[in-house]
Design an enzyme around this catalytic site. Sequence first.
Site, PDB file in Angstrom:
ATOM      1  CG  ASN A 185      17.326  47.742  -0.590  1.00 34.49           C
ATOM      2  OD1 ASN A 185      17.694  47.878  -1.745  1.00 34.49           O
ATOM      3  ND2 ASN A 185      17.765  46.767   0.191  1.00 34.49           N
TER       4      ASN A 185
ATOM      5  CG  HIS B 230      -6.380  46.486  13.443  1.00 34.98           C
ATOM      6  ND1 HIS B 230      -6.515  47.023  12.180  1.00 34.98           N
ATOM      7  CD2 HIS B 230      -6.625  45.155  13.316  1.00 34.98           C
ATOM      8  CE1 HIS B 230      -6.817  46.041  11.328  1.00 34.98           C
ATOM      9  NE2 HIS B 230      -6.900  44.916  11.997  1.00 34.98           N
TER      10      HIS B 230
HETATM   11 MN    MN Z   1      -3.593  42.662  11.555  1.00 37.34          MN
END
Ligand code: MN
Length: 269
Positions: A73, A90
């Site tokens: 997959n 982030h």
């Molecule tokens: Mn996160």
Amino acid sequence: MLMNTSNPIGEATVLTELTALLAEGRVKVIDLTTPLTPQTPALRLPAPFSNLIDFTLEEVASYDARGPLWSHNNIHIGEHFGTHVDAPVHWISGQEGHDISQLPVERLVGPAVVIDMSAEVSANPDFMLEIEHIKKWERIHGTLPRGAWLIYRTGWDRFAHDESLFLNSDDTGSHTPGVSAACAKWLAEESNISGFGVETVGIDAGKGFDLDPPFPVHHYLLGNDKYGVTSLKNVSALPTTGAVIIVSPLPLVGGTASPARVLALVDTR
Ligand code: MN
């Protein structure tokens, strides 16, 4: 006599002892990871912000003309889906820091210590962890260990089967437990932890945007090269102290996060 590092006479070392105890089941491996399915709960940012994709498997072959002897997959997934690790890059406060491939591996294995606020959270889903809770914990269990992952037990994993329960949103936003700005700053600047683990969808409170600074766990921890891990399960199987955690994000070069398998070793003797 020459030192023989291969240890042929079977003298116990900490690692041979550990592997024996694992084989005997006296040290147990606890899986703290939420399984990945298309239904796994995910963060839902309100407009105008952009959301990541959920998880899907895309079948490419399944013992058929596309691959007669095999099945395989493609995976499609956002970085911040399911049990995942947030890297410093982030957040805007950590944008000069490590990406997810650059986290020092020594920081991904360490003591797991648990602070249990599940009773408080069951009375108040907007419960905030405060410095005084950590100080009380430290008076009983000692200083948070250097390199530890502090696991914030809230009981929230009992909602992980249902996104609407898990996000617990109403007209005033999401109501899930978090950490005050003062406590996030203290953990980032005054403790020697490597990371902070939660059972909720993200490392900040559902109402984290309303705090100052907004999303203070992201702001302070990621801005101080400390990491976050979310959507943990089975935290109730961990002792307050004494477990070892293994946090294993994929080394996605340039990535801001990665889904991770998170395991803990627990001594049951
Ligand atoms: Mn996160």
